[in-house]
Structure formats: structure tokens, C-alpha cells
Design a protein around this motif. Structure first.
Motif, PDB file in Angstrom:
ATOM      1  N   THR B  86       0.836  -1.203   0.000  1.00 48.36           N
ATOM      2  CA  THR B  86       0.000   0.000   0.000  1.00 48.36           C
ATOM      3  C   THR B  86       0.871   1.253   0.000  1.00 48.36           C
ATOM      4  OG1 THR B  86      -1.805  -1.129   1.131  1.00 48.36           O
ATOM      5  CG2 THR B  86      -1.786   1.273   1.260  1.00 48.36           C
ATOM      6  N   ASN B 274      -4.384  -2.924   0.327  1.00 45.12           N
ATOM      7  CA  ASN B 274      -4.205  -3.472  -1.015  1.00 45.12           C
ATOM      8  C   ASN B 274      -4.497  -4.955  -1.096  1.00 45.12           C
ATOM      9  OD1 ASN B 274      -1.581  -4.163   0.306  1.00 45.12           O
ATOM     10  ND2 ASN B 274      -1.214  -5.086  -1.708  1.00 45.12           N
ATOM     11  N   VAL B 297      -5.497  -0.309  -3.218  1.00 51.09           N
ATOM     12  CA  VAL B 297      -4.516  -0.158  -4.297  1.00 51.09           C
ATOM     13  C   VAL B 297      -4.459  -1.482  -5.062  1.00 51.09           C
ATOM     14  CG1 VAL B 297      -2.085   0.221  -4.864  1.00 51.09           C
ATOM     15  CG2 VAL B 297      -3.132   1.488  -2.955  1.00 51.09           C
ATOM     16  N   MET B 334      -3.095   1.083 -10.234  1.00 51.55           N
ATOM     17  CA  MET B 334      -1.746   1.633 -10.235  1.00 51.55           C
ATOM     18  C   MET B 334      -1.344   2.075 -11.650  1.00 51.55           C
ATOM     19  SD  MET B 334       1.626  -0.328  -8.812  1.00 51.55           S
ATOM     20  CE  MET B 334       1.477   0.011  -7.088  1.00 51.55           C
ATOM     21  N   TRP B 338      -1.964   6.313 -11.506  1.00 56.17           N
ATOM     22  CA  TRP B 338      -0.720   6.916 -11.026  1.00 56.17           C
ATOM     23  C   TRP B 338       0.151   7.353 -12.192  1.00 56.17           C
ATOM     24  CZ3 TRP B 338       1.099   3.220  -6.484  1.00 56.17           C
ATOM     25  CH2 TRP B 338       0.184   3.375  -5.420  1.00 56.17           C
TER      26      TRP B 338
END
Lengths: 345, 345
Positions: B86, B274, B297, B334, B338
Motif C-alpha cells: 500500500t 491493497n 490499491v 496503479m 498513477w
């Protein structure tokens, strides 16, 4: 600002102090010197001048003086306080025990067998010697029967309800009014100087968390104490934490440095206690490097509170009295060092 | 201020942010409105616009908006973060397991019997399947042999020494550089908005405390995790805390809400995880009243980090993937959400 006119009703002063404290943190982080530590005596109006007060002020002045070799950065300014007998009265019995006895009465209808069974029989009669005769095993049985079998949220409500109605047998006031005003001032003084203040008590964490924020400005997460096991359960789709009748940790004597390590994870620089249950905590804290402060509240004031030490069943202070001088610990005489003990009614 | 030029060397930005955050607390306490929440996107420059980023910003804006029915006072703004997977990478194995394997090698001269004894033989060969074959019992034996038998201060030094030299096998960088920059920004964003951020990890508390303050700005006392028993001892007049080879608490799965209760004592309003090890933590947090935020996540980026979920030995995410939508939890991709993963070297 020489005295708190009324406590715990004097909220406006606390708000002012909190705002000043918040400002001082910022000022401290922007400017190299703080003005706060230069007039600290205003913050301890209920303390008489003397060695005890001076040793506390000297310590705080030293560790907050930027540029000094003994300067301690704010995150490391951790101060730990015992609760029973250090922040509030603990006689004629620990307040949590008074709570347990009231709980026995409240639950006795559901437990007719308690009338003949120790330690419950003694508890129903308010017979402390009878409870003591049942030993540690009996005491734990009493605490488990009165404190568990509920969820964490239910127990919090039970504690809050009790505190709102219960009265101290000698002073006939709510227990939360029987906190020591000089110690409240000390907590505020430390908080204003960037200290993070913790309670580290032999008492139950969940007996303290519901009220310490309002009374001491110490948030629930800064309370270390004894606790029972809890279990996570989903009941009808709703998660709860069930309190089990099983002791998980006893935060007393050599357990106090252990509890500090588990919960805080770094060694505090100041410790305040009143009994031999605090001995190892003071020993651990004051054995660290750099400036350290160890303080013991000595109950020698039979008029305004109670006078007790070496022979007391609750809050026994024996080894601490003997060793305080050679260990450099400060002894507070409640009688001489405190201008007043409790807030006015 | 659109990007962090270099992390973790970009200290000046962190100092600026910290000062701004401290100021915003004061401004927030003096003025009825804060200016901070109105331009929060500047604080999450490594996040792509999308549902995940927006749900986080919406939540923070809601709970910090003074006068709103969903306003949450600052002391109750507690946010909890899992650590492995995480906040930092957890493959090819938990970093703490990599530490344990290195410790086995370092200690093997003192334990010639390990060459033939499982799980140590497998550990010396770096054979994860062999370690796994020894089961939970073998894993605990491995951890106790490599983590205990020292004092708390000795262990802290051992961890710090290891982190200063060890390198991640895939990325060839120190483990503390393999923290996720978007999550670092998120921690800063929450801290600037008055949140108290905690780590709540299945990993060892004492494996994390030595470095989390420098890397996440989370102080040691805000780390909840698994831990062994320690014992208070006075050795030659010097008190120490000895680490015993006995598991005290495992802060994983249903243990996470329990660990939160023991250490924090109130229910957080936001949780970030996560894996299914975080399921009960998210369930507990998001079942509370008022606005709540649960975030997972999802590791779906095989290029920049790793792609794994339902079948992974470490950080398995199965039930959480299935139930996130119906529970209103936010899934972070992710890969898509991100802009970058790690700091530049």
C-alpha cells in the motif's frame, strides 16, 4: 490569568490556552526562539514556589531552549503520567473499583448466585477486605464479570453513564471533578511547550478513554493502560468488537515500560507517578540519555485530600520514597507544593 | 509545484509543505473557512485525473468543510494505511522476509545446525517454496530466530543497518526508496488537512518504527503492527527491554480492527489497503457512521512495478476485488491512476 475561576467549567481559558499553544508551535517553527518558556510561571498558578515547581520549570526551559546542548526536538518531547493518585484521587479505593462494585449491584438481579459467592458477596456488601481476601484471582473474576460480555461501544456508554451519576463517597462530587488542578495546569504547560502527553495507567484503557479528552485534553489514542482481549465479529452484517473476559495486558510496575514500548515506541523524557506501581516507569524514563525528569506526587495532605504512602492498600509508595533522592527524582508534597488541590465547586 | 523533482532528496519541498500544513491548522482554528481544501489537486501531482483521485478529494473536501453536516472535527480525522503493497512494494517477497533471510545468513556461523534444518536450510538457499512448505510454524520459527534475543535498542540498530545497505532484487535500490510517490503525496495531503495518519500493518512494529518518520512523516507512536513480547530487565543497573521469542499479537485480517482498537481507541474514518489482509480493516472503518472512505490499491502495473491480485502468495487480493464495488470502496489502478510510481533516482 492568575487562577482558574472555576474548573471544569472554565472552558474559555482552555480554549485560549489551546489557541496560544497552536500558535506557539508555529512561531517556534518559524522563529529561532520561543517566547513561551520565558514566562512559564503564569501557567502554574496553583503551585507554590519551591523546589518541586522549580525543577519542573527548569527541565522544560532546558529541553525547549533552541541551540542549547540539551534541546530536545518537539517530536521527542513525550511525557507520561500515571492516572490514579497522580492526576485524580485514588482513595478510598481506585475509582474503577468503585465502578465495578456499582456494576455488581446493577447486574446482581441477573446473578442470584452472587449473594453467596465470593468475591461478589463481599462486593455487594461493599466489603473491601472481603474482596481483598479473594486475592488477585478474585479481583480479576470481579473485573471480568463487570467489565466484559459487551461490545466496545456498549462498554463506553456504560462508563459514561456511570461517570455522569456516580459521586465520590468523601467529597460527594463527580469523580471527574476530583482531578488535581495543579496537574491539569502542568499538562497544559507541557502541551503548550510542544510535549505530547500520555496517560500510562494500571487502570483499564477503556475505563479512561471515554472522558480523558474532555478532562485532560489527552486524546484516546494517548492512553496506555491495562486491557482485555477483544474479538472482531460481524453480527447481522454489522461489525463489532466483542470484549472477552480475558486479561490481555496488565500495565503496572514492570509492565509500564513494556506498555510504553508497545504503544509509543520511544522512550519518554519525563514521567510522573505517585506509587511504587510507577517505579519501573520512572526508572526506565530517567535512565535514558540527555535531560530527564522523574516526579512523584506524595500524598501528605489529610486535610484537603488524603495522607498515605508506605502502608496504603491503594497507591502504596515505599521504594519510591526511599530512592527518589539518590535517583534525582522530584518529590511533590501535595501539602506544601500545591496552593489548591481540586477545582472550586 | 507540479512535480517532485527528486524524491527522497526533495527535502525542501517537504519542509515547505510541513510549514504550510502547520499554518493551515492555525488558520483553520482561527478562521471559519480554510483555503487549503479549495486547491487540493496541487498536492496530488502524481495522480492522473479520474474516479480514484476524485473520490479521495471529494471525501477530504467534505469532512473538512466547516458548517457542512458531514464535517468531522480534526481530532477524529484518523486515517489508517496498510504498509506492504500500500505504501511500499511487497514483491518478490515482503521486505521484512528479505531482512529475515539476510539475518539467517548473518547468523548462520553461530548456528551450524541450520544447514540441515528447515526452514533455515531453505532460507539459506533463498528458497521461498521451501520456506512456505514449513508452514506458519516454520515461518514463525524463522522470524523469532532472526528478530529476537536482543534488546529493543539493539534490534532498532540492526534494522537501520540493514536498510542502509540492502537493495531490492528487481529495482536495485534501497527499500525505503521503493515507496509509492502518489501515496506519499496522499499522506501529505491528508496531514495538511488535519488528519492523523497511522500505519496499520501485518508487519512488525519494530521493523517499521526506525524509518517511517523520515520516509512518511509518521511518528513511531502512530505505527500499529504485529509484535513480540518484551520483558523489562535491569542488567548491571541499566534497564533494558529484552525481546522474547514469543509472538504477542498478529495485526492482520480480523486482527487489524482489534489492533486499531487497542492502539488508537476510536474508529478511523478512512482506510487504505491493497490485499485481503486489509479486508476487515476497511469493513470496520467504512461501517462507521458519517462519511467514510475505503480505498484499495490494485497492483496492475507489470511494467513499472508488479501485476498481481487473486493468485499471489504475497498481498493476495480476491474478496476485496469482488466486494469493493458493492461496498463503495475505491479501487486504485496503479497503471491508470498513477502518473508515476517511484521517485526518480
Amino acid at each position: 490569568m492568575k487562577s482558574i475561576a472555576s474548573y471544569p467549567d472554565g472552558l474559555s481559558r482552555r480554549v485560549v490556552l489551546s489557541t496560544l499553544a497552536a500558535l506557539s508551535v508555529v512561531i517556534g517553527s518559524l522563529a529561532p526562539t520561543t517566547t513561551w518558556a520565558q514566562s512559564p510561571t503564569d501557567l502554574l498558578p496553583s503551585w507554590n514556589d519551591g523546589k518541586a515547581k522549580q525543577s519542573i520549570i527548569n527541565f522544560v526551559t532546558t529541553v525547549t531552549k533552541d541551540g542549547s546542548p540539551d534541546f530536545v526536538p518537539a517530536p521527542e518531547r513525550i511525557a507520561v503520567f500515571d492516572n490514579d493518585g497522580t492526576l485524580w484521587s485514588e482513595l478510598p479505593m481506585y475509582n474503577q473499583l468503585a465502578f465495578a462494585l456499582d456494576r455488581v449491584k446493577a447486574l446482581s438481579n441477573q446473578h442470584p448466585e452472587w449473594k453467596e459467592k465470593q468475591p461478589f458477596k463481599a462486593a455487594l456488601a461493599g466489603d473491601l477486605n472481603g474482596i481483598a481476601a479473594s486475592g488477585l484471582k478474585g479481583m480479576i473474576e470481579l473485573l471480568m464479570a463487570t467489565h466484559t460480555g459487551n461490545t466496545t461501544e456498549e462498554f463506553e456508554q456504560i462508563v459514561s453513564d456511570w461517570l455522569s451519576t456516580a459521586r465520590h463517597p468523601k467529597f460527594n462530587r463527580p469523580y471527574t471533578e476530583l482531578v488535581y488542578i495543579p496537574m491539569i495546569e502542568l499538562l497544559e504547560y507541557l502541551q503548550a511547550n510542544g510535549f505530547k502527553t500520555y496517560i500510562v495507567s494500571g487502570g483499564g484503557v477503556e475505563f479512561m478513554r471515554p472522558w480523558v479528552e474532555g478532562v485532560y485534553e489527552i486524546p484516546p489514542e494517548q492512553v496506555v493502560g491495562s486491557y482485555v482481549k477483544v474479538n472482531y465479529e460481524v453480527r447481522d452484517g454489522k461489525p463489532v468488537l466483542a470484549r472477552l473476559p480475558e486479561v490481555n495486558f496488565i500495565d503496572d510496575k514492570a509492565g509500564k515500560p513494556v506498555g510504553i514500548h508497545y504503544h509509543i515506541g520511544r522512550r519518554p523524557i519525563a514521567a510522573f507517578g505517585n506509587s511504587d506501581g510507577d517505579f519501573e516507569m520512572l526508572e526506565w524514563v530517567t535512565a535514558g540519555e540527555g535531560p530527564r525528569l522523574g516526579v512523584i506526587v506524595h500524598h501528605d495532605d489529610a486535610i484537603r485530600e488524603f495522607a498515605y504512602d508506605r502502608q496504603s492498600h491503594f497507591g502504596k509508595l515505599d521504594r519510591g520514597l526511599d530512592e527518589a533522592p539518590k535517583r534525582g527524582w522530584t518529590l511533590i508534597s501535595m501539602k506544601k507544593d500545591w496552593r489548591r488541590v481540586f477545582g472550586s465547586q
